[in-house]
Enzyme design. Structure first.
Site, PDB file in Angstrom:
ATOM      1  N   ASP A  20       0.809  -1.225   0.000  1.00  0.00           N
ATOM      2  CA  ASP A  20       0.000   0.000   0.000  1.00  0.00           C
ATOM      3  C   ASP A  20       0.842   1.275   0.000  1.00  0.00           C
ATOM      4  OD1 ASP A  20      -2.035  -1.808   0.306  1.00  0.00           O
ATOM      5  OD2 ASP A  20      -2.934  -0.851   2.057  1.00  0.00           O
ATOM      6  N   HIS A 164       3.731  -2.455   3.102  1.00  0.00           N
ATOM      7  CA  HIS A 164       3.840  -1.103   2.525  1.00  0.00           C
ATOM      8  C   HIS A 164       5.185  -0.950   1.818  1.00  0.00           C
ATOM      9  CE1 HIS A 164       0.792  -0.616   5.676  1.00  0.00           C
ATOM     10  NE2 HIS A 164       0.323   0.391   4.961  1.00  0.00           N
TER      11      HIS A 164
END
Length: 211
Positions: A20, A164
């Site tokens: 993300d 991430h």
């Protein structure tokens, strides 16, 4: 009589690694690692970052990875008006479409924050909501060994792991993680491959959070 082929993830032990908040300057190193291990991943991208990193976004798609809409500015969607949610989503889908030639077919709400009203807007937009079976909390840990251990602990067949690519320690942890999971016979696939031909509806949540 013709028999339909068995879905890939019914034949193999699949896992979906999802990243993300990119694309970011650390993303190319992650893409290099994924390529080395013939791994596919799903990237939930922020529209404002796609706008400034078009070539990197194109590389993600060119190398066979999947991209999803993660809003323009990463707000808590449950705090916005319907109009503001629509703006966050459509601006992002539009810039992705302009950049790679197709709009995303799924989204991930920032921090997993969603509710019935957010779901209704996603029904309108035709975007299913992709959550996860396990989060590494890598943005909090900021430690290569901790992130690697957490990822391996969360790994399970048909799992969706939240990571991430804006966390440099996560990118550094991935070579060891992929190597360890390969030894456990995992295949690294996109969320769409994991679905094994099932089509999610707009607003639908996948995977469903465990009680």
């Amino acid at each position: 009589m013709y028999a339909a082929p068995t879905p890939y993830c019914a034949r193999y032990k699949c896992i979906a690694l999802t990243f993300d908040d990119g694309p970011w300057p650390y993303t190319p190193a992650l893409l290099d690692t994924l390529k080395k291990h013939k791994a596919k991943a799903t990237f939930f991208l922020l529209g404002r970052k796609v706008e400034s990193r078009g070539e990197l976004t194109q590389r993600i798609v060119a190398e066979g990875h999947e991209i999803g809409n993660h809003t323009w500015n990463h707000p808590d969607l449950t705090t916005l008006s319907n109009e503001e949610i629509l703006d966050e989503m459509t601006r992002t889908s539009d810039v992705i479409d302009r950049t790679v030639g197709r709009a995303p077919t799924m989204m991930r709400p920032p921090n997993g924050a969603t509710n019935a009203r957010v779901g209704e807007v996603m029904i309108e937009l035709g975007l299913p909501q992709i959550l996860w079976t396990g989060s590494t909390l890598d943005w909090q840990a900021r430690d290569v060994n901790v992130i690697a251990k957490r990822t391996l602990k969360l790994a399970k067949r048909n799992g969706v792991i939240l990571l991430h690519d804006i966390v440099p320690e996560t990118v550094k942890a991935m070579p060891a993680v992929l190597k360890a999971l390969e030894k456990q016979n995992y295949r690294f696939v996109t969320v769409t491959t994991l679905l094994q031909g099932r089509e999610l509806q707009g607003g639908e949540i996948y995977p469903r959070p465990s009680k």
